[in-house]
Design a protein around this motif. Structure first.
Motif, PDB file in Angstrom:
ATOM      1  N   TYR A 147      14.222   4.277  -6.515  1.00  0.00           N
ATOM      2  CA  TYR A 147      13.972   3.220  -5.747  1.00  0.00           C
ATOM      3  C   TYR A 147      14.949   2.087  -6.450  1.00  0.00           C
ATOM      4  O   TYR A 147      14.598   0.981  -6.760  1.00  0.00           O
ATOM      5  CB  TYR A 147      12.625   2.681  -5.597  1.00  0.00           C
ATOM      6  CG  TYR A 147      11.848   4.071  -4.854  1.00  0.00           C
ATOM      7  CD1 TYR A 147      11.857   3.911  -3.359  1.00  0.00           C
ATOM      8  CD2 TYR A 147      11.269   5.038  -5.728  1.00  0.00           C
ATOM      9  CE1 TYR A 147      11.074   5.069  -3.055  1.00  0.00           C
ATOM     10  CE2 TYR A 147      10.661   5.855  -5.101  1.00  0.00           C
ATOM     11  CZ  TYR A 147      10.479   5.921  -3.784  1.00  0.00           C
ATOM     12  OH  TYR A 147       9.664   6.962  -3.005  1.00  0.00           O
TER      13      TYR A 147
ATOM     14  N   ARG B 297       5.613   6.282   4.087  1.00  0.00           N
ATOM     15  CA  ARG B 297       7.060   6.194   4.296  1.00  0.00           C
ATOM     16  C   ARG B 297       7.435   7.713   4.495  1.00  0.00           C
ATOM     17  O   ARG B 297       6.858   8.828   4.087  1.00  0.00           O
ATOM     18  CB  ARG B 297       7.812   5.677   3.074  1.00  0.00           C
ATOM     19  CG  ARG B 297       7.580   6.343   1.831  1.00  0.00           C
ATOM     20  CD  ARG B 297       7.901   5.568   0.540  1.00  0.00           C
ATOM     21  NE  ARG B 297       6.922   4.443   0.482  1.00  0.00           N
ATOM     22  CZ  ARG B 297       7.158   3.469  -0.579  1.00  0.00           C
ATOM     23  NH1 ARG B 297       8.051   3.422  -1.310  1.00  0.00           N
ATOM     24  NH2 ARG B 297       6.130   2.573  -0.721  1.00  0.00           N
TER      25      ARG B 297
ATOM     26  N   CYS C  77      13.329  10.312   3.789  1.00  0.00           N
ATOM     27  CA  CYS C  77      14.835   9.795   3.528  1.00  0.00           C
ATOM     28  C   CYS C  77      15.642  10.983   2.991  1.00  0.00           C
ATOM     29  O   CYS C  77      15.803  10.955   1.557  1.00  0.00           O
ATOM     30  CB  CYS C  77      14.514   8.427   2.455  1.00  0.00           C
ATOM     31  SG  CYS C  77      16.049   7.528   2.476  1.00  0.00           S
TER      32      CYS C  77
ATOM     33  N   ARG D 114      10.554   0.356   1.191  1.00  0.00           N
ATOM     34  CA  ARG D 114      11.637   1.149   0.774  1.00  0.00           C
ATOM     35  C   ARG D 114      12.208   0.679  -0.550  1.00  0.00           C
ATOM     36  O   ARG D 114      13.053   1.435  -1.429  1.00  0.00           O
ATOM     37  CB  ARG D 114      12.746   1.081   1.490  1.00  0.00           C
ATOM     38  CG  ARG D 114      13.476  -0.393   1.732  1.00  0.00           C
ATOM     39  CD  ARG D 114      14.560  -0.441   2.952  1.00  0.00           C
ATOM     40  NE  ARG D 114      13.990  -0.344   4.289  1.00  0.00           N
ATOM     41  CZ  ARG D 114      14.457  -0.127   5.326  1.00  0.00           C
ATOM     42  NH1 ARG D 114      16.029  -0.238   5.276  1.00  0.00           N
ATOM     43  NH2 ARG D 114      14.086  -0.048   6.352  1.00  0.00           N
TER      44      ARG D 114
ATOM     45  N   CYS E 111      14.476   3.749   5.876  1.00  0.00           N
ATOM     46  CA  CYS E 111      15.552   3.709   4.661  1.00  0.00           C
ATOM     47  C   CYS E 111      16.766   3.540   5.011  1.00  0.00           C
ATOM     48  O   CYS E 111      17.361   4.002   5.682  1.00  0.00           O
ATOM     49  CB  CYS E 111      14.908   4.838   3.564  1.00  0.00           C
ATOM     50  SG  CYS E 111      15.641   6.410   4.085  1.00  0.00           S
TER      51      CYS E 111
ATOM     52  N   GLY F 220      18.831   4.752  -0.008  1.00  0.00           N
ATOM     53  CA  GLY F 220      17.441   4.345   0.586  1.00  0.00           C
ATOM     54  C   GLY F 220      16.993   3.020   0.232  1.00  0.00           C
ATOM     55  O   GLY F 220      16.230   2.478   0.773  1.00  0.00           O
ATOM     56  N   TYR F 221      17.719   2.503  -1.090  1.00  0.00           N
ATOM     57  CA  TYR F 221      17.099   1.217  -1.336  1.00  0.00           C
ATOM     58  C   TYR F 221      17.628  -0.006  -0.707  1.00  0.00           C
ATOM     59  O   TYR F 221      17.129  -1.074  -0.684  1.00  0.00           O
ATOM     60  CB  TYR F 221      17.620   1.022  -2.657  1.00  0.00           C
ATOM     61  CG  TYR F 221      17.237  -0.325  -3.476  1.00  0.00           C
ATOM     62  CD1 TYR F 221      15.863  -0.364  -3.922  1.00  0.00           C
ATOM     63  CD2 TYR F 221      18.067  -1.477  -3.516  1.00  0.00           C
ATOM     64  CE1 TYR F 221      15.613  -1.650  -4.651  1.00  0.00           C
ATOM     65  CE2 TYR F 221      17.711  -2.541  -4.120  1.00  0.00           C
ATOM     66  CZ  TYR F 221      16.366  -2.527  -4.691  1.00  0.00           C
ATOM     67  OH  TYR F 221      16.079  -3.822  -5.406  1.00  0.00           O
TER      68      TYR F 221
END
Length: 822
Positions: free
Chosen positions: A233, A490, A493, A207, A642, A239-240
């Protein structure tokens, strides 16, 4: 020989002259001493000798004054102090005020030290000096506080030239700037900085790593402008953040902090808006007092302490603008139009506005459907306009629809303040429809992302199984398989997607606003200014002319921009920081545009004393902005890979987890009982009833205050009438008395002239006969006097300085009777 008794002012003047004379003699004595050749002494001896001489001079002055004179001197000092305090209100010329102020200050400084004895005199002088220093410090501190208010002088200058309606926008902008500074401090200090310092670094988990297929274009300007690539990101978006319960050596609880900061931002915003509305309502005071409005403005508007030319120009412009506002208010209160035509035009204007709103709503709905179609086919196959079509259409509608509403509002012929409120309401409806259409589009995209997430979950399970079965033999003791985070599949998100959309919308709205300022205001003003000399018609007073500042559009732009901040800050913690930067730049850019490119409105009107109408709209948009955020937090499950709430069924489960882990069991039970809907709903109902009761009570008190104010005004008018009648009666009585005195004086003068002529013609008559005749004539004249007036005074020869018929003052010179031989 009797001494002449002096009045209070003459005594004060005599004491002042005496003290001035004594001090002058003391100074001359000191100068004579200084003229003599002095011996060589040290610096300490010179200072001590100077202090001794000053003390001796003061003792000489004090010794020459009696206790009565000291008391009179004290009264004179108190009178001078009162005069200094009330000097600004005196109806005197400025030169007389300055001379009186300087003389009074000098007299007080000279005489204050003479009001004590020995050490008491020094203590008194110390107290006086300390009091003066304290007053000066208070005055300087108040000036310092005024200077510390951000952009205060800019707003005052704008208010002096454009009126309070335009200044109210900049005051509202400054207030919004302060709110966003607090929100920025919460998100930056409690969420972004702890994650950046104590959280896992970039590239440690999937993530926090750019996927392998996006690394090549992660640093492109176009990607970063859309807040993709490395910006996506980072700590800027939801989401980070990792779902680890505690991070760093401080054991900082990041998921709990993230959730509480989001709740705290909404709670703080509600509290500040409601408190500001309550304070404005309490300061309202039941309306403005419009009695003798123009007289108050004429005689009390100017500030005689202004010493700067620029400040004087601003004050002159401010007084002129306030007169324009008052004239508009008076004209609107006396206006009488055709009511039937006015109603027809207002109905027509509202119909046109509804058509515009319906058209804008359909256009946004059409664009949103197109964007969903583009998203299904893949945005990589389309250009920049297709990717940002929704944001640009919303920004263009927000720019051009208010102009159309302004043109339509000219049909209604409302008061400027009421027209502004109607304009604000229509733009509010436009923005609200656009915003909720945008939210509906986001909800559709969220549903698509969740469906895609289910597919990604299934594919990740297959990928992990194939990875394990294809690389690890059975019954093997090899180390676990390591895969680079950039190569791990992934999910989509959806929280980061929502945050990106709000950030793009804020950026596009900001750019549209600034471009509109530069093109619509600056370039328009340049063209009108320099092409007016060589054009066919007057460009300044006809089309296109200089632009006017659009208060309604700018206010609604601020309000809905803040609504998007409240709505999207939970998914993009960087939004308050972006809004602070936007408001800071907007203050300087719009102040420059207003002062350099715009002209005041043709109908300058006075803004409301309290900006509660702005605050009411802000409260409504705050409520409508927090509803979607609350819905997503309560109803929609978070993404599985995330954000700080990944792995939980709902975002608010972090509260229950914290209660079970970090608090004793009894506290969790108490919290569950308190949060029971059976207790919460009655409590909310009680709060609503209390608010309704307090609101009704406040309205009743306000009505009572208005009635009391009307009674006081009626009583004052009756008192004025009584005073006027009493003054007229006194005037008539004085005129009658003066006429009576004049008639009596003329009769006595005629009698004296006749008696004098008789004496001159009959000089051989004896004095006794003369006395008898004069007595008879005086008796005859007294018998001719009307009975309604007072009897005449003793007739004597008039002297210089006395009127006929008035009692003559006794004179030291003797009046010689006529000689017998005359």
């Amino acid at each position: 020989m009797k001494k002449k008794r002096l009045s209070g002012e003459e005594a004060h003047e005599a004491v002042r002259k005496t003290s001035d004379k004594e001090l002058k003699q003391a100074k001359e004595h000191e100068q004579e001493k200084s003229m003599k050749p002095a011996e060589t002494t040290s610096e300490f001896e010179i200072c001590s000798s100077g202090e001794e001489e000053e003390a001796k001079d003061v003792e000489v002055v004090l010794g020459s004054l009696s206790p009565e004179e000291l008391e009179k001197l004290k009264e004179a000092v108190d009178d001078r102090k009162k005069l200094i305090g009330t000097l600004r209100g005196k109806p005197w010329p400025m030169s007389k005020k300055l001379v009186t102020l300087r003389e009074s200050q000098e007299f007080v400084e000279k005489s204050e030290g003479a009001l004590g004895k020995g050490r008491g005199r020094k203590l008194y002088a110390y107290k006086v000096t300390l009091r003066k220093k304290w007053k000066k410090f208070q005055r300087d501190f108040e000036n310092f506080k005024t200077a510390c208010i951000p952009w205060e002088m800019k707003i005052k200058e704008i208010e002096s030239h454009f009126g309070s309606s335009v200044a109210s926008y900049f005051i509202f902008l400054r207030w919004m700037y302060g709110i966003n500074m607090i929100l920025f401090g919460l998100t930056f200090g409690l969420v972004m900085v702890p994650e950046a310092l104590m959280g896992r670094p970039y590239g440690s988990i999937p993530r926090k790593t750019v996927p392998r297929d996006e690394e090549a274009s992660a640093m492109n300007f176009a990607i970063l402008w859309d807040f993709g690539g490395y910006a996506k990101y980072s700590v800027l978006f939801y989401g980070y953040y990792n779902n680890q319960r505690t991070i760093g050596w401080l054991k900082y609880r990041m998921p709990l902090s993230y959730f509480l900061v989001g709740v705290g931002m909404a709670a703080y915003s509600y509290m500040v808006v409601i408190r500001t509305m309550a304070r404005n309502a309490s300061e309202d005071g039941g309306g403005d007092d419009t009695s003798f409005n123009f007289s108050w403005k004429i005689f009390t508007s100017w500030d005689y302490l202004i010493g700067n030319v620029e400040t004087a120009d601003n004050k002159f412009a401010s007084i002129t603008t306030s007169f324009k506002e008052a004239i508009v208010e008076e004209q609107e209160s006396r206006k009488d139009d055709n009511i039937h035509l006015t109603r027809f035009l207002r109905v027509l204007a509202n119909f046109l506005v509804l058509c515009c709103l319906a058209g804008s709503g359909y256009l946004i709905y059409f664009v949103v459907r197109r964007s969903q179609k583009f998203a299904l086919e893949g945005l990589d196959n389309y250009g920049w306009w297709e990717r940002n079509e929704v944001n640009m259409v919303m920004s263009l509608l927000g720019m051009f629809c208010p102009m159309l509403f302004d043109v339509i509002s000219t049909l209604e012929n409302y008061h400027p303040r009421i027209a502004l409120r109607w304009q604000l309401g229509r733009i509010f409806a436009l923005f609200l429809g656009n915003l909720y259409t945008f939210i509906i589009a986001l909800m559709d995209q969220i549903n698509l992302k969740r469906a895609e997430e289910e597919i990604v979950k299934f594919n990740m399970t297959i990928w992990q199984a194939s990875l394990y079965n294809g690389t690890t033999p059975e019954n093997s003791t090899a180390p676990p398989i390591t895969v680079h985070p950039a190569d791990v599949p992934r999910g989509p998100c959806w929280e980061t997607m929502v945050g990106q959309e709000f950030v793009r919308l804020i950026i596009s709205d900001t750019m549209t606003t600034y471009i509109t300022l530069l093109i619509g205001d600056f370039l328009r003003a340049v063209l009108v200014r320099f092409l007016n000399y060589c054009w066919c018609w007057d460009l300044e007073y006809s089309f296109p002319s200089y632009s006017e500042f659009d208060v309604s559009g700018n206010v609604l732009g601020l309000i809905f921009n803040q609504g998007m901040i409240w709505m999207g800050a939970f998914y993009a913690p960087c939004l308050p920081a972006l809004n602070v930067l936007r408001l800071h730049v907007s203050m300087y850019l719009q102040c420059w545009a207003v002062m350099c490119c715009d002209v005041p409105q043709e109908r300058v009107f006075k803004a409301s004393g309290s900006n509660n109408f702005y605050m009411a709209m802000l409260l409504v948009i705050l409520f409508l902005s927090t509803l979607p955020a609350i819905y997503t937090v309560v109803s929609i499950p978070p993404s599985f890979d995330c954000g700080p709430f990944s792995g939980k069924s709902r975002m608010f489960d972090v509260i229950q987890e914290t209660l079970e882990t970090d608090f004793p069991a009894w506290f969790g039970k108490v919290f569950s009982y308190v949060s029971n809907p059976g207790l919460v709903l009655p409590f909310l109902l009680l709060m609503v009833l209390a608010i309704y009761y307090l609101n009704s009570t406040s309205k009743t008190y306000k009505q009572v205050n208005l009635e009391l104010k009307k009674k006081l005004q009626t009583q004052s008018e009756e008192n004025k009438k009584k005073n006027k009648l009493a003054a007229e009666q006194a005037k008539n009585t004085a005129a009658a008395e003066a006429q009576t005195r004049q008639s009596g004086g003329s009769a006595s003068r005629k009698e004296r002239d006749s008696s004098k002529n008789s004496r001159q013609n009959c000089g051989h008559i004896s004095p006794a006969v003369q006395v008898g005749s004069s007595t008879k004539s005086s008796a005859a004249s007294s018998s001719q006097t009307p009975p309604s007036i007072r009897p005449p005074v003793t007739q004597t020869h008039p002297t210089s300085g006395s009127l006929p018929g008035q009692p003559r003052q006794p004179s030291s010179r003797k009046q010689h009777a006529p000689s017998r031989g005359s």
